[in-house]
Design a protein around this motif. Sequence first.
Motif, short mmCIF file in Angstrom:
data_model
loop_
_atom_site.label_atom_id
_atom_site.label_comp_id
_atom_site.label_asym_id
_atom_site.label_seq_id
_atom_site.Cartn_x
_atom_site.Cartn_y
_atom_site.Cartn_z
N ARG A 167 47.87 -43.33 15.67
CA ARG A 167 48.59 -42.02 15.69
C ARG A 167 47.25 -41.26 15.56
O ARG A 167 47.18 -39.93 15.72
N ALA A 168 46.07 -41.57 14.45
CA ALA A 168 45.14 -40.86 13.93
C ALA A 168 44.03 -40.56 15.04
O ALA A 168 43.49 -39.45 15.52
N ALA A 210 49.93 -34.82 26.56
CA ALA A 210 50.95 -35.72 26.37
C ALA A 210 50.29 -37.05 25.77
O ALA A 210 50.97 -37.75 25.09
N ALA A 211 49.63 -37.55 26.85
CA ALA A 211 49.20 -38.74 26.50
C ALA A 211 48.18 -38.34 24.97
O ALA A 211 48.07 -39.62 24.01
N ARG A 212 47.92 -37.35 24.79
CA ARG A 212 47.60 -36.97 23.25
C ARG A 212 48.17 -36.93 21.54
O ARG A 212 48.06 -37.10 20.89
N THR A 213 49.33 -36.39 22.86
CA THR A 213 50.47 -35.53 21.21
C THR A 213 51.47 -37.11 21.20
O THR A 213 52.50 -36.79 20.60
N PHE A 214 51.79 -37.56 22.70
CA PHE A 214 52.95 -38.66 22.01
C PHE A 214 52.71 -39.47 21.15
O PHE A 214 53.99 -39.62 19.96
N PRO A 215 51.92 -40.09 20.30
CA PRO A 215 51.49 -40.93 19.43
C PRO A 215 52.61 -40.37 17.02
O PRO A 215 52.78 -40.60 17.11
#
Length: 319
Positions: A167-168, A210-215
């Motif tokens: 996530r980080a 989206a790929a960046r924010t999903f976690p």
Amino acid sequence: MQKLPVVTQALRTPEARFADLPDFAYTPHYTEIGGLRVAHIDEGPRDAPIVLLMHGEPTWSFLYRKMIPVLVGAGYRVLAPDLVGFGRSDKPAKKSDYSYLNHVLWMKEWMQANDLRGITLFCQDWGSLVGLRMVAEAPDRFDRIVLANGGLPTGSEEVPRAFKIWRAFARFSPWFPIGRIVKTGCVGGLSPQEVAAYDAPFPSGRYAVAARTFPGFVPTSPKDPEHQNNQRAWELFKRWDKPFLTLFSNRDPVTRGGYKAWQKLVPGAQGQPHAITRNAGHFLQEDKGAEVALAIVAFMRGSPGPHQAPAGESAGNSL
């Protein structure tokens, strides 16, 4: 009734980016949902029982290229959608357009627009966080569920250290090589062509919101905005008496052992041929795709639902 989000600006990956994909020459189909074009693969007989393959983060339906031929060969209709922001689906340009709830609403609407019924759901990673909520929203459309390397967190569970690191990284790293990220989640690795296929939907960082924010949308606290919705969904699964199978892998540091609660709490999981997929990482569809598909076929044939006629260790079993 919750309304679909209004998206004012979206990006669409040029089709040329998807040329010459290895082992994935399937024709995409499109559904207009709330002004966005949502893509999916639809293979097999139209009147056959449906297997719905839900991908997660940061993959797309390409993830299922090893499973689709096995399932179609067994006589099933296979649908593999691309979540909004991934694959061939449109990608809202603003970070504020994305949320866990929005993805549930988009995919529920997609399911209803295509009038899918008698579904066997296979879900992994974010495919489970969205897919299991789709079940909770419309349980009568589903005959059975197969859960692999995923879950439905409410924010009350302990967060694995591996997930905190991921996530980080997704939030802060200026370098976000999606194809190589997927490769690290596979025990067997990926070829350069396969890495390129996972990169294909994202010509630049503008496409990868989206790929960046999903976690960051995974509930990690009871204060999370989707805590109550996921708790309500869990209450349904505690009464779920249709067949429920777990097929987790043994080399995923994020979801290892996540099958235990499902096997214990879901009535439909009792007595099912649950299995551990050996020598497979987080993306078991890559490492053991054909074997996982065969396990789904055996499960479906052994537990025919109301929409399907029978065909001619609990955790310790292995594939």
